[in-house]
Design a protein around this motif. Sequence first.
Motif: not given
Length: 272
Positions: A4, A6-9, A17, A21, A55, A57, A66, A124
Amino acid sequence: MLAYMPKIYPDELISSWLSRWVGHCRCSVITRCRTLSAEFAIKFSEDIKTALRSQYIDIGAFLWRHTMIPYYIRYMDAYARRVALSRLEHSGKIDIADYMLLNHATIRRIRYCPKCATEDRLMFGECYYHRCHQLRDVSICVKHGCMLASTYITLASATLNPPDSTIPIEAAIDAPCNKRLVDYSNYVVTAFNDTDIDVSADYVECLHRLSARYTLWNSRLVDYDRIVRNLHEFYADCGICIPNAQFVQYVVDATRIDTRIILLLLFMKQAR
């Protein structure tokens, strides 16, 4: 292999971030990375890099969007920027002293906007730390026009506390009382978000014209003490720590790069 991530905003600080997590997994992600500061110094493990690449990235672009590295290297030449970003990507080590003339030892804490936090929770389901709220001398949220509040976490900290546990659900919202501070905050945030970074080379010519204005009439010497006095007068009541004459000289002479001093000088020149 990581199960897993998490998506970063948008505009999320990298330590935010990682902190989320930790909160989501109820375990420490710090075993997979080494956090040296909340601003940017992160040493990723290979499985985190692999997960990011899976992903689609790009690691370099991820760090650029970021971390606070764009602020510190903004006025460097293209080669120096590439070297700094590569160093951050491969070693996770950035020494701020290489990019700033540190003349004040104030403890900087992670800040947040109460209105942004409320909006983030609605959108979110949780809040996060925004990069633009951590910029030096920026004490106002330029989106909502309110004063930023501080958490108890310092920007030099390696502690991964989830933002939801440090940002209160309800917090006092204070309106700024200094228009110049509002204008300067907008100026700094705009410069930070400007993607056309190559135009930053123009700052040398701007500072050259500024120094010409302060050149003593009977010599070719620049009166740096007068520049500092004018900085004190211009930013009076803004709560901004003004650099000393020696550091101003380093920057104006292009001997050293210091984004904070450059922005203070350029904004004063533009406003006048």
